[in-house]
Scaffold this motif. Structure first.
Motif, short mmCIF file in Angstrom:
data_model
loop_
_atom_site.label_atom_id
_atom_site.label_comp_id
_atom_site.label_asym_id
_atom_site.label_seq_id
_atom_site.Cartn_x
_atom_site.Cartn_y
_atom_site.Cartn_z
N THR A 113 -2.18 6.00 -2.78
CA THR A 113 -1.68 5.54 -3.57
C THR A 113 -2.28 4.36 -4.80
N GLU A 114 -3.16 3.71 -4.65
CA GLU A 114 -3.33 2.63 -6.12
C GLU A 114 -4.72 3.86 -7.02
N VAL A 162 -10.75 1.59 -2.11
CA VAL A 162 -9.18 1.20 -2.44
C VAL A 162 -8.06 1.98 -2.19
N LEU A 186 -3.45 -3.54 -12.25
CA LEU A 186 -2.71 -2.78 -11.43
C LEU A 186 -3.02 -4.08 -9.84
N SER A 226 -2.43 6.08 -8.86
CA SER A 226 -1.57 5.55 -9.47
C SER A 226 -2.66 5.24 -10.99
N ILE A 248 -6.39 -4.44 -8.52
CA ILE A 248 -7.33 -3.43 -8.33
C ILE A 248 -8.45 -4.80 -8.46
#
Length: 162
Positions: free
Chosen positions: A120-121, A117, A72, A124, A74
């Motif tokens: 939203t991440e 972070v 993603l 998710s 991250i």
């Protein structure tokens, strides 16, 4: 020796007025846990093997979440995952929601938000990990369902009643 001394400690602890009532069945669960461990008192190798398998499973789960986060985009040290994921999994077991939904996602957002972070991440990651865990569980469930080694269900004796 350790289990015996723990048993006397548990008996003394259970006499405290605060612990005499058992509204949520905590005493029953603690007793069941104690007797489950007590059954393994002569099977230490089995207990150690089960603990090792459990530890390996947790490490694999943490790395799978880490790689999911990398996919993603991250970028976060794996150390954060080794700290946060056990806490998140523990929090998700608190019986205040169905399958920990909402509680788990809130813990993801809260903890990973502290590491920079975005919410939203983090959300998710939480939902994707839930989907991955559900899919792998269903896959394992199919194998379990069609396993020929499973014992036949035992029926209760009729005792002549119709």
């Amino acid at each position: 020796i350790v289990l015996g001394s723990n048993a006397s400690f548990v008996r003394r602890l259970s006499k405290l007025p605060l612990l005499r009532s058992d509204p949520m069945g905590l005493r029953r669960h603690a007793r069941s846990f104690y007797f489950s461990l007590h059954d393994f008192r002569h099977k230490k190798a089995t207990l150690v093997a089960m603990m090792a398998i459990s530890l390996v499973y947790q490490i694999v789960q943490i790395f799978s979440i880490y790689f999911l986060a990398l996919s993603l985009g991250i970028q976060l040290s794996v150390l954060y995952y080794f700290i946060f994921i056990p806490v998140i999994m523990t929090v998700s077991m608190i019986p205040i929601s169905l399958n920990g939904l909402g509680v788990r996602e809130g813990a993801w957002v809260l903890l990973f938000g502290q590491a920079g972070v975005s919410s939203t991440e983090a959300f998710s990651m939480s939902i994707l990990m839930l989907l991955v865990m559900t899919a792998t569980s269903l896959f394992g469930g199919v194998f379990y369902l069609f396993d020929r080694i499973l014992p036949e269900p035992q029926t209760k004796p009729d005792h002549g009643q119709s």
